[in-house]
Write an enzyme that holds these catalytic residues in place. Structure first.
Site, PDB file in Angstrom:
ATOM      1  CE  LYS A  87      -4.733   1.373   2.597  1.00 49.07           C
ATOM      2  NZ  LYS A  87      -3.825   1.705   3.800  1.00 49.07           N
TER       3      LYS A  87
HETATM    4  C1  E4P Z   1      -7.328   2.374   4.390  1.00 45.68           C
HETATM    5  O1  E4P Z   1      -6.997   1.802   3.327  1.00 45.68           O
HETATM    6  C2  E4P Z   1      -7.396   3.574   4.919  1.00 45.68           C
HETATM    7  O2  E4P Z   1      -5.686   4.275   5.330  1.00 45.68           O
HETATM    8  C3  E4P Z   1      -7.927   3.814   6.183  1.00 45.68           C
HETATM    9  O3  E4P Z   1      -9.060   3.973   5.886  1.00 45.68           O
HETATM   10  C4  E4P Z   1      -8.230   5.202   6.351  1.00 45.68           C
HETATM   11  O4  E4P Z   1      -8.706   5.477   7.606  1.00 45.68           O
HETATM   12  P1  E4P Z   1      -8.969   6.880   8.008  1.00 45.68           P
HETATM   13  O5  E4P Z   1      -9.890   8.139   7.630  1.00 45.68           O
HETATM   14  O6  E4P Z   1     -10.639   6.761   9.329  1.00 45.68           O
HETATM   15  O7  E4P Z   1      -8.017   7.250   8.995  1.00 45.68           O
END
Ligand code: E4P
Length: 225
Positions: A87
């Site tokens: 990622k």
């Molecule tokens: C997942 O891939 C993301 O990093 C995550 O959903 C971010 O979520 P947040 O905006 O609640 O931190």
């Protein structure tokens, strides 16, 4: 449609896997840090053991320069496995890393996506998933539905081998909107997923069906007839 879990908590993962049709799991540095595990790679391997190889596992890099991201991607691959999706935030350095990793055969997920152009560039660079941050867009007064729709259309019209995984959710309506906008996948924390069932009408209808059944069949279920 794909449902992913946005957590690194082993108890939550076990419980959610028992109930929900889960296709994969995403983490980010904040989610990992919440678990307070100094044995980082052991945690990742434990998560992979619960998921199995058939589900996708998305692990985020922490460095912000391309070289650093590539080194971390190698380390994740070496310590977990080759199926992991690296990622990678879609910054300029991240985009460069996405291109290099994709050419080298890594599975890559572009993340931190707030705009259509970020998603399109990451898809062109070879990312297999694009993590679009729904709620964070709303907080910035960005029309999240528009970004989701435009990105979905761009992927479809160019027939790219890439999926949108909607992320950063704070409500179930944001999740259903994302699917309606053309997202192929969504990732959300199990506690948010559970709120989809926090609707008293569901329990009420189940109770009422049971009451009507009992009037004729008493306490016998279908298997006892
Ligand atoms: C997942 O891939 C993301 O990093 C995550 O959903 C971010 O979520 P947040 O905006 O609640 O931190």
């Amino acid at each position: 449609m794909e449902l992913l879990l946005d957590t690194a908590n082993l108890d939550q993962i076990r419980e959610a896997l028992d109930i929900y049709p889960v296709s994969g799991l995403t983490t980010n540095p904040s989610i990992i840090a919440k678990e307070r595990r100094s044995d980082y790679f052991s945690l990742l391997r434990e998560i992979r053991a619960l998921l199995g190889r058939e589900r996708t596992f998305h692990v985020q890099v922490t460095r912000t320069d391309c070289e650093g991201m590539l080194r971390e991607a190698e380390a994740i691959r070496k310590n977990v496995d080759e199926d992991v999706y690296i990622k990678t935030p879609v910054s300029k350095e991240g985009l460069k890393a996405i291109g290099i990793m994709s050419r080298e055969g890594f599975n890559v997920t572009g993340t931190g996506i707030y705009t259509t152009i970020q998603g399109e560039l990451a898809a062109m660079a070879g990312a297999k998933y694009l993590a679009l941050y729904y709620n964070r867009m709303l907080n910035l007064d960005i029309d999240a539905d528009k970004v989701f729709r435009e990105t979905a259309q761009a992927i479809a019209s160019s027939r790219l081998d890439c999926k949108i995984v909607g992320a950063s959710y704070k409500s179930i309506m944001q999740v259903t909107n994302s699917f309606a906008d053309g997202a192929q996948a969504v990732t959300l924390p199990p506690e948010l997923l559970d709120t989809a069932f926090a609707n008293p009408s569901i329990e009420l209808c189940v109770r009422n069906f049971g009451r009507d059944w009992e009037k004729v069949y008493g306490d016998k279920g279908i298997a006892e007839l």
